[in-house]
Design a protein around this motif. Structure first.
Motif, PDB file in Angstrom:
ATOM      1  N   UNK A 223     -26.648  14.249  42.231  1.00 59.96           N
ATOM      2  CA  UNK A 223     -26.769  13.394  41.038  1.00 59.96           C
ATOM      3  C   UNK A 223     -27.431  14.079  39.852  1.00 59.96           C
ATOM      4  N   UNK A 224     -27.797  15.339  40.021  1.00 59.81           N
ATOM      5  CA  UNK A 224     -28.387  16.127  38.930  1.00 59.81           C
ATOM      6  C   UNK A 224     -27.698  17.492  38.926  1.00 59.81           C
ATOM      7  N   UNK A 225     -28.181  18.411  38.131  1.00 60.25           N
ATOM      8  CA  UNK A 225     -27.570  19.741  38.078  1.00 60.25           C
ATOM      9  C   UNK A 225     -28.262  20.736  38.975  1.00 60.25           C
ATOM     10  N   UNK A 226     -28.774  20.270  40.134  1.00 63.34           N
ATOM     11  CA  UNK A 226     -29.519  21.159  41.017  1.00 63.34           C
ATOM     12  C   UNK A 226     -28.614  22.118  41.774  1.00 63.34           C
ATOM     13  N   UNK A 227     -27.422  21.658  42.161  1.00 57.40           N
ATOM     14  CA  UNK A 227     -26.490  22.491  42.910  1.00 57.40           C
ATOM     15  C   UNK A 227     -25.281  22.820  42.046  1.00 57.40           C
ATOM     16  N   UNK A 228     -25.014  24.088  41.908  1.00 55.36           N
ATOM     17  CA  UNK A 228     -23.882  24.537  41.105  1.00 55.36           C
ATOM     18  C   UNK A 228     -23.108  25.595  41.879  1.00 55.36           C
ATOM     19  N   UNK A 229     -21.829  25.730  41.565  1.00 58.50           N
ATOM     20  CA  UNK A 229     -20.990  26.697  42.276  1.00 58.50           C
ATOM     21  C   UNK A 229     -21.019  28.043  41.560  1.00 58.50           C
ATOM     22  N   UNK A 230     -20.838  29.096  42.337  1.00 58.23           N
ATOM     23  CA  UNK A 230     -20.949  30.449  41.806  1.00 58.23           C
ATOM     24  C   UNK A 230     -19.933  30.727  40.708  1.00 58.23           C
ATOM     25  N   UNK A 231     -18.749  30.145  40.808  1.00 57.94           N
ATOM     26  CA  UNK A 231     -17.710  30.468  39.836  1.00 57.94           C
ATOM     27  C   UNK A 231     -17.733  29.570  38.600  1.00 57.94           C
ATOM     28  N   UNK A 232     -18.481  28.467  38.654  1.00 57.39           N
ATOM     29  CA  UNK A 232     -18.499  27.557  37.507  1.00 57.39           C
ATOM     30  C   UNK A 232     -19.847  27.524  36.785  1.00 57.39           C
ATOM     31  N   UNK A 233     -20.896  28.009  37.414  1.00 56.04           N
ATOM     32  CA  UNK A 233     -22.236  27.954  36.847  1.00 56.04           C
ATOM     33  C   UNK A 233     -22.250  28.545  35.441  1.00 56.04           C
ATOM     34  N   UNK A 234     -22.676  27.759  34.472  1.00 59.14           N
ATOM     35  CA  UNK A 234     -22.740  28.141  33.051  1.00 59.14           C
ATOM     36  C   UNK A 234     -21.364  28.532  32.506  1.00 59.14           C
ATOM     37  N   UNK A 235     -20.313  27.996  33.099  1.00 58.20           N
ATOM     38  CA  UNK A 235     -18.967  28.383  32.687  1.00 58.20           C
ATOM     39  C   UNK A 235     -18.362  27.519  31.598  1.00 58.20           C
ATOM     40  N   UNK A 236     -18.716  26.229  31.557  1.00 57.58           N
ATOM     41  CA  UNK A 236     -18.131  25.327  30.556  1.00 57.58           C
ATOM     42  C   UNK A 236     -18.890  24.010  30.602  1.00 57.58           C
ATOM     43  N   UNK A 237     -18.709  23.217  29.563  1.00 55.68           N
ATOM     44  CA  UNK A 237     -19.275  21.875  29.542  1.00 55.68           C
ATOM     45  C   UNK A 237     -18.175  20.873  29.855  1.00 55.68           C
ATOM     46  N   UNK A 238     -18.506  19.775  30.527  1.00 56.51           N
ATOM     47  CA  UNK A 238     -17.467  18.828  30.950  1.00 56.51           C
ATOM     48  C   UNK A 238     -16.577  18.330  29.820  1.00 56.51           C
TER      49      UNK A 238
END
Length: 846
Positions: A223-238
């Motif tokens: 429910x927060x931005x604690x878990x992110x994927x390696x290929x999408x992290x800091x890649x784009x905004x929704x």
């Protein structure tokens, strides 16, 4: 007593089934009670306290049990303080208040506590714009903080839990959704809480880290931005991305997905796929996808894609125009007439496969077409007694039975494994028959590990035991037969592990006869009953339906048999087959064909320069599934539509379009100009697809639980389905009586020495997955798993030769004696089984 409970929520009367939680009852009437830790697919824990509400219960007279009324004739209510709506089941006559001052104050306090050490990095957080905490802070937060800045905890913000998932410790609110998902839903408890109080953190206890096929789903439900994927992290905004509905093209389950795309400078201004997420389809994948389906998409944007037609001139492949390439291909194919053959992969769309067989049968008069490696039979049996339309594995539970034969679902079709496991947890009898243990054994009620070569005999024995009432005497197979015979619903899965093609056909027929039992009133043809083949790829079922088979045309119509794949490869080697057209397959790279042999002409239609393409005279560049629209048919025979997400690379064309343009040149008339028109031709030619079109495949209906709406805190960020749930074509048994199948006697083989079995591995290397760099660390390496009793002088880590494959040894006492499990290779020698006398080290062979 009625199973429905009537209660009132904020003045609105609602009637829901007994056992429904208050938070879900409210959701049914559009009343969104805020939550963080609760998720409708998991057991409630009441950890975050965000869902606190007031609940009043009717007061009953202790002596009579009658409800006491006030002076206005209404029930007197007893409010017992604040309660968590996610843990309290509904109660008859209860009154729930979600908007009172005391409730709002409690929600405001909860948000304030959660934000006490939460970073104010929304502008750079991957979750910003689709963040439940952000949304609920705006709705329920105080707007100011009483927390002293010096008391703020400063934690690590880039912690790799594994190679695919990263943790920002400062953002984590300890809701435990990720931990509970891994433990409750997918039975992979590889992450846990560590420490206590404000020092609580998520850690991984597996090696390698976060070792699970389902890790990407935790980023959806966080429910927060604690878990992110390696290929999408800091890649784009929704809000920068455009969603496109698609389908997973990795296995026969047919998971519904959404590809989020964005135009970016580093890709030369092209629209590229930034992430793949689940799209809800409760009859298929619910709201989950495995990591292979989530991360393999990178091949579509990978370097090395073919972008222009290539023609061999003076021994070199050089760029050419489409006009020149197609004219050359059409002319050569017509020149060789019946000495031409076609080999196709089974990852392509129905439109591609239909045009492929049409080109050969109608345009060239040749029936020499087959799949590149037809390893599993029984498609014609599935057409008669397959899983009936309207079925949903989610409905199976107590009183039902499931059998899985010769298949490791966890490695071959993870979502089927998940849904079968959950059915067993709901009380279904689960029968697992295999030559070796698999992860499904843990959840099975009846297990039989048959000796190598005994698969058909074991299934035949099961069928015979189910025909007559007999004493079980504790025998696993007899107990399994009894459970199947008494089951209300029965679903049978069968695969190709450790069996030959003919053996898989026999297994399919035996299981079909098991479905036809019960004195003529069998399970076949009824909802939530039927046969499912664990096909090797995403559209093998579609290939059977479209008639890419030497003996069947579209709709399983018998035709004059042409050469099968093995005969085509033999003919290509000795020159009897003069021209070969290979589409979406790499028989040379897979060891099925030794170079181009005696071929006069070889044309390859592909995405990349495979080993087969490198030997070709003409290469035709095709579009990936992300660049076009089309349909796949899942292993449950559900026809589903996918949509284009990114523009084509270079001059690529859709496979069906290339084939149609060649067809025009050989006299098949004007080609269709849209995939929908090609599908119209399918619906006219394939009886099972009659009445389907792109509009009917795009129909949707309301699903539960509700996900993808504005309240992302409830179901996570999986997408709701607005693009189509697909249509399941009816098996023959649904409308007509099906006779029992003849099953020829097959003498059980008595292996000498060691039996080598091709064992599935989810991340087996191949043309597609090899071009997804993010999965490179997880690619399975060629491994020979053996029992220590069979090892001789060989130890773990040694390199050995097994059935012509160089593999590393892994000793395991879980592997039955006499077996060698060969993992990490696409296939060996075009077969599932081989015999060797012993393992030999490479240096011994040298």
């Amino acid at each position: 007593m009625s199973d429905l409970i009537k209660l009132t929520i904020d003045g609105v009367e609602v009637e829901v089934p007994k056992g429904t939680l208050v938070v879900d009852a409210a959701k049914k009437i559009g009343n969104d009670i805020p939550v963080f830790c609760y998720h409708p697919k998991m057991a409630p824990v009441g950890m975050c306290r965000m869902c606190l509400v007031e609940i009043g219960y009717p007061i009953r007279d202790r002596a009579t049990g009658e409800i006491q009324l006030d002076e206005n004739g209404k029930p007197q209510l007893s409010f017992r303080g604040l309660q968590t709506a996610c843990t309290v089941p509904v109660s008859e006559g209860a009154v729930v208040r979600t908007t009172t001052d005391v409730v709002k104050n409690a929600q405001r306090a909860t948000v304030e506590f959660l934000l006490s050490s939460h970073p104010l990095d929304c502008p750079i957080c991957d979750k910003g714009g689709e963040c439940p905490l952000q949304n609920l802070t705006m709705a329920h937060g105080a707007g100011t903080s009483r927390m002293h800045f010096d008391d703020k905890l400063k934690l690590n913000k880039h912690v790799p839990l594994g190679d695919l998932i990263y943790l920002d410790q400062e953002r984590c609110i300890q809701c435990a959704r990720c931990i509970r998902f891994q433990e409750e839903v997918v039975d992979d408890p590889v992450i846990r809480f560590h420490n206590r109080g404000r020092r609580t953190e998520i850690v991984t206890f597996s090696d390698p880290g976060f070792n699970s096929y389902w890790s990407g789903n935790t980023t959806d439900i966080c429910p927060v931005g604690a878990l992110t994927s390696a290929d999408f992290r800091f890649g784009a905004r929704p809000w920068e991305m455009t969603p496109a509905a698609s389908l997973c093209a990795q296995c026969p389950v047919g998971c519904n997905t959404t590809m989020s795309t964005r135009r970016e400078a580093k890709s030369g201004g092209r629209n590229v796929i930034k992430r793949v997420m689940p799209r809800q389809n409760e009859a298929v994948n619910e709201i989950w996808i495995c990591d292979k389906g989530r991360f393999t998409h990178h091949f579509a944007d990978a370097n090395g894609r073919l972008t222009k037609p290539l023609i061999r001139k003076n021994g070199q492949l050089v760029e050419a125009s489409w006009q020149e390439a197609l004219d050359l291909v059409a002319g050569k194919l017509q020149q060789y007439k019946t000495a031409v053959a076609g080999i196709s992969g089974d990852r392509l769309s129905n439109e591609d496969l239909f045009q492929f067989q049409k080109l050969f049968r109608q345009g060239l008069g040749s029936g020499n077409i087959d799949l590149a490696n037809r390893r599993l039979g029984g498609g014609d049996v599935v057409a008669k007694v397959g899983l009936s339309s309207g079925s949903n594995l989610q409905d199976l539970g107590t009183g039902d039975a499931i059998v899985v034969v010769a298949s490791d679902l966890h490695e071959s079709a993870p979502v089927w494994w998940l849904r079968v496991k959950q059915a067993a947890e709901r009380g279904a009898a689960l029968v697992v028959l295999n030559a070796r243990p698999t992860r499904l054994d843990k959840h099975a009620t009846h297990i039989r590990h048959y000796p190598a070569g005994q698969a058909v005999a074991t299934v035949r024995q099961l069928v015979n035991l189910a025909k007559v009432e007999t004493e079980t005497n504790g025998d696993a197979l007899a107990n399994a037969a009894e459970a199947i015979a008494q089951a209300n619903h029965f679903v049978a899965f069968y695969g190709s592990e450790g069996v030959t093609y003919k053996e898989s056909e026999a297994i399919a027929r035996l299981l079909a006869n098991l479905l036809l039992l019960k004195n003529g009133d069998g399970h076949a043809g009824k909802p939530n009953n039927g046969l499912v083949s664990v096909w090797p790829h995403n559209n093998t079922q579609g290939a059977w339906d479209m008639g890419v088979h030497p003996a069947f045309g579209p709709g399983y119509k018998a035709v004059d048999a042409g050469l099968d794949a093995a005969a085509i490869y033999t003919g290509a080697a000795n020159g009897d087959v003069k021209a070969l057209y290979v589409m979406g397959a790499d028989p040379v790279g897979d060891g099925l064909m030794a170079g181009r042999g005696g071929l006069d002409f070889l044309v390859v239609q592909e995405l990349f320069l495979t080993e087969t393409a490198a030997a070709a005279d003409v290469i035709l560049p095709a579009q990936s599934w992300a660049e076009r629209e089309g349909t796949y048919t899942s292993g449950e025979r559900r026809v589903q539509r996918y949509y284009p997400a990114i523009p084509p690379l270079g001059e690529n064309k859709a496979d069906w379009q290339i084939l149609a343009e060649i067809g025009e040149r050989v006299g098949l008339g004007k080609p269709a100009f849209a995939a929908s028109l090609s599908f119209r031709d399918i619906a006219n030619a394939v009886p099972q697809y009659k009445g389907m079109d792109y509009r009917s495949l795009a129909k949707v209906e309301e699903q539960w639980p509700v996900v993808g709406g504005e309240d992302l805190y409830y179901g996570g960020t999986a997408y709701d389905n607005r693009a189509g749930l697909g249509q399941q074509w009816a098996a023959a048994a649904e409308s007509a009586e099906v006779a029992a199948f003849d099953v020829p006697d097959m003498a059980p083989s008595v292996p000498e020495g060691l039996t080598v079995i091709h064992a599935a591995a989810l991340y087996t290397p191949g043309t597609i997955i090899n071009h997804s760099d993010v999965l490179a660390p997880r690619l399975a390496q060629p491994t020979a798993v053996i029992n220590p009793a069979d090892a001789g002088s060989v130890v773990t880590g040694d390199m050995v030769q097994v059935a012509g494959i160089t593999a590393q040894v892994q000793l395991s006492d879980k592997t039955p004696a006499g077996l060698v499990l060969l993992r990490g290779i696409p296939w060996f020698g075009g077969t599932a089984v081989a015999q060797i006398s012993k393992l030999e080290k490479e240096e011994e062979l040298a």
